[in-house]
Design a protein around this motif. Structure first.
Motif, PDB file in Angstrom:
ATOM      1  N   UNK A 138       9.706-115.654  18.006  1.00 55.17           N
ATOM      2  CA  UNK A 138      10.187-114.290  17.907  1.00 55.17           C
ATOM      3  C   UNK A 138       8.967-113.332  18.502  1.00 55.17           C
ATOM      4  N   UNK A 139       7.943-113.860  19.253  1.00 53.25           N
ATOM      5  CA  UNK A 139       6.991-113.329  19.972  1.00 53.25           C
ATOM      6  C   UNK A 139       7.291-113.340  21.341  1.00 53.25           C
ATOM      7  N   UNK A 140       6.379-112.835  22.077  1.00 52.90           N
ATOM      8  CA  UNK A 140       6.521-112.528  23.616  1.00 52.90           C
ATOM      9  C   UNK A 140       5.076-112.752  24.194  1.00 52.90           C
ATOM     10  N   UNK A 141       5.028-113.042  25.383  1.00 52.85           N
ATOM     11  CA  UNK A 141       3.819-113.239  26.247  1.00 52.85           C
ATOM     12  C   UNK A 141       2.960-114.197  26.223  1.00 52.85           C
TER      13      UNK A 141
ATOM     14  N   UNK B 244       3.373-121.400  13.887  1.00 52.48           N
ATOM     15  CA  UNK B 244       3.461-121.342  15.189  1.00 52.48           C
ATOM     16  C   UNK B 244       4.600-121.198  16.079  1.00 52.48           C
ATOM     17  N   UNK B 245       5.964-121.783  15.316  1.00 51.91           N
ATOM     18  CA  UNK B 245       7.240-121.889  15.925  1.00 51.91           C
ATOM     19  C   UNK B 245       7.752-120.488  15.631  1.00 51.91           C
ATOM     20  N   UNK B 246       7.522-120.054  14.598  1.00 52.34           N
ATOM     21  CA  UNK B 246       7.895-118.569  14.343  1.00 52.34           C
ATOM     22  C   UNK B 246       7.390-117.561  15.371  1.00 52.34           C
TER      23      UNK B 246
ATOM     24  N   UNK C   2      22.102-125.270  21.487  1.00 51.84           N
ATOM     25  CA  UNK C   2      21.804-124.081  20.903  1.00 51.84           C
ATOM     26  C   UNK C   2      21.511-123.014  22.174  1.00 51.84           C
ATOM     27  N   UNK C   3      20.567-123.690  23.005  1.00 48.26           N
ATOM     28  CA  UNK C   3      20.145-122.797  24.039  1.00 48.26           C
ATOM     29  C   UNK C   3      21.184-122.460  24.817  1.00 48.26           C
ATOM     30  N   UNK C   4      22.310-123.220  25.043  1.00 48.08           N
ATOM     31  CA  UNK C   4      23.470-122.954  26.026  1.00 48.08           C
ATOM     32  C   UNK C   4      24.414-121.940  25.320  1.00 48.08           C
ATOM     33  N   UNK C   5      24.720-122.325  24.282  1.00 44.64           N
ATOM     34  CA  UNK C   5      25.553-121.410  23.511  1.00 44.64           C
ATOM     35  C   UNK C   5      25.189-120.081  23.012  1.00 44.64           C
ATOM     36  N   UNK C   6      23.843-119.880  22.787  1.00 40.46           N
ATOM     37  CA  UNK C   6      23.242-118.665  22.790  1.00 40.46           C
ATOM     38  C   UNK C   6      22.939-117.845  23.865  1.00 40.46           C
ATOM     39  N   UNK C   7      22.637-118.506  24.816  1.00 39.60           N
ATOM     40  CA  UNK C   7      22.036-118.123  25.877  1.00 39.60           C
ATOM     41  C   UNK C   7      20.533-117.596  25.864  1.00 39.60           C
ATOM     42  N   UNK C   8      19.912-118.223  24.860  1.00 39.94           N
ATOM     43  CA  UNK C   8      18.626-118.017  24.515  1.00 39.94           C
ATOM     44  C   UNK C   8      17.640-118.976  24.090  1.00 39.94           C
ATOM     45  N   UNK C   9      16.958-119.397  25.192  1.00 35.55           N
ATOM     46  CA  UNK C   9      15.893-120.574  24.947  1.00 35.55           C
ATOM     47  C   UNK C   9      14.957-120.371  24.063  1.00 35.55           C
ATOM     48  N   UNK C  10      14.474-119.178  24.128  1.00 36.86           N
ATOM     49  CA  UNK C  10      13.803-119.020  22.916  1.00 36.86           C
ATOM     50  C   UNK C  10      13.942-119.068  21.726  1.00 36.86           C
ATOM     51  N   UNK C  11      15.081-118.627  21.216  1.00 33.83           N
ATOM     52  CA  UNK C  11      15.449-118.667  19.937  1.00 33.83           C
ATOM     53  C   UNK C  11      15.953-120.133  19.536  1.00 33.83           C
TER      54      UNK C  11
END
Length: 476
Positions: A381-384, A375-377, A441-450
């Motif tokens: 990597x999914x959307x919507x 589910x985390x994967x 991780x979210x701040x450094x990458x700028x990607x909450x999802x990742x």
């Protein structure tokens, strides 16, 4: 697991049912103690509402907002470590004062922490909010150390996992309604005010303090069985609990589980705000947070039934079907049919994984952790809607993990049971460490999802413990 004193043995729990030594019943005491699980579940999940609220009030970065969880779960580590240090040098404190008095102390300290929210809001101090959360969580730590092993030994050993899941289901009921009530009081009530302040957090925490003090009085007046040396007899010093390999590995597993679960819940509202996921605001996202924690409640009710000593599997399936039907009906009425159908589908998948586990506690933990990884994967990597519901569905599979891991880890500890419990509660510090790591991780990458790859690593270890690490073996 009838008691944890090495003095004259306590009367053993009955072989079946809920009968207590001397012909009484454990049902009443069990129902009384479940109130504690509800309350600390409610309070813990309020943090997920506080994070976006205080992030607005104090203009915080993600990692700074996650310090709310660090202050809260850091108390688990510090207080549990102090408890363990005292038990090693002076003997187990719970065996000295008794479970009942330990529960009352925990309730009073938790209420004090709630009341400290008043000066924190008046002084507009983020540091004082963190201090209040630390005090509040210190009280909950004491409750965790006393109530979890108490429930485990409050009846026959073969159904201890079922009891743990049942009480944790009430804990999850608290986490389910907290986003709804807390979100309404903290966000909706001030949505039109135009000014972002911390004033709205005062009323909910005053109410919590009052409820905790009322419960403390009820516990004081309640007749709880003295199962494990409430008279102070049999108190022993030493760190014998650490000689058990399955406990040591279980400590790591609790760390990973709580860290992963809290990280997902803490980031969920920000995740649902992403335009590629749902594009919701805080008020619109709060009921999906309720679904996340509500899934844990439903899953724990399933776990309590599946691991109970019932007459046949047919009875178990029937009860589970009723739980699923009630859930479907409630969501249909409160929200809409489409969301109810999606949740019913997730419950069906959860039930299928439970069947694969064959109602064996450790096997179920391993398979559920595997499902969470999948589910985390999808969520990463999914959307919507698919990605959104995958992350929300994690709650269903988190369900049985904490109570079952806890129960597996303290099996066979005997006189060291409450000491082992303090170590397991200390491991709840994972909730203080993993969420900020995900925030960084979210701040450094700028990607909450990742950033959801961070909790994914935690669940990989849980898979190991469920299939291998749970086995009872003494360390050389």
């Amino acid at each position: 697991m009838a008691g944890i004193t090495n003095s004259a043995p306590s009367a053993a729990p009955p072989a079946a049912g809920v009968g207590a030594p001397g012909g009484g019943s454990y049902l009443g005491p069990l129902m009384t103690v479940t109130m504690l699980f509800f309350m600390w579940g409610f309070i813990t999940c309020m943090n997920d509402i506080l994070i976006p609220k205080l992030q607005q009030v104090f203009t915080l970065q993600n990692w700074q907002a996650m310090l709310i969880q660090t202050a809260f779960f850091g108390a688990y580590f510090i207080v549990s470590f102090l408890y363990f240090a005292v038990s090693v040098t002076k003997g187990d404190p719970i065996l000295r004062i008794g479970y009942k008095n330990g529960i009352i102390v925990g309730l009073v300290v938790t209420a004090l922490g709630c009341l400290l929210f008043l000066p924190a809001a008046d002084l507009h101090s983020y540091g004082l909010f963190l201090g209040a959360l630390f005090v509040l969580a210190s009280g909950i730590t004491v409750l965790q150390i006393t109530a979890n092993p108490y429930v485990s030994i409050l009846g026959p050993p073969e159904s201890s996992s079922s009891r743990m899941n049942l009480t944790q289901a009430l804990n999850s009921f608290g986490t389910t309604i907290a986003p709804i009530i807390g979100g309404y009081l903290i966000f909706d009530q001030v949505s039109g005010a135009g000014e972002v302040t911390a004033e709205s957090v005062k009323a909910p925490y005053i109410g919590l303090a009052a409820a905790l003090l009322v419960i403390a009085v009820i516990i004081k007046l309640a007749r709880l069985p003295r199962l494990t040396g409430d008279d102070g007899a049999g108190v022993v010093a030493g760190s014998g609990a650490l000689r058990h390999r399955h406990l040591v590995l279980g400590i790591i597993c609790i760390f990973m589980y709580v860290g992963g679960e809290v990280a997902v819940g803490s980031m969920l509202i920000n995740y649902l705000k992403l335009p590629q996921i749902a594009g919701l605001d805080e008020s619109g996202a709060k009921h999906f947070l309720s679904f996340y924690w509500g899934g844990a409640m439903i899953g724990r009710f399933f776990g309590a039934v599946a691991l109970a000593q019932l007459r046949s599997n047919g009875v178990k399936y029937g009860i589970m079907a009723v739980i699923a039907a009630v859930t479907f009906g409630a969501v249909s009425v409160l929200y809409d049919l489409n969301q109810a159908l999606i949740i019913l589908g997730l419950i069906t998948v959860n039930f299928g994984v439970l069947l694969l586990g064959r109602f064996i506690p450790n096997r179920t933990v391993g398979l559920y952790a595997t499902a969470v990884i999948v589910l985390l994967l999808i969520g990463t990597f999914g959307q919507g809607a698919v990605a959104m519901w995958a992350v929300i569905g994690i709650g269903l599979f988190n369900s049985v993990m904490f109570p079952t891991i806890f129960d597996l880890a303290i099996k066979g500890l005997g006189v060291h049971t409450s000491q082992g419990s303090s170590l397991l509660v200390m491991a709840i510090v994972g909730g203080a460490i993993v969420p900020p790591l995900q925030g960084v991780f979210a701040d450094v990458t700028g990607d909450v999802q990742l950033s959801f790859l961070v909790p994914l690593l935690c669940y990989l270890y849980i898979v190991y413990y469920g299939f291998v690490g749970y086995r009872t073996r003494a360390l050389s």
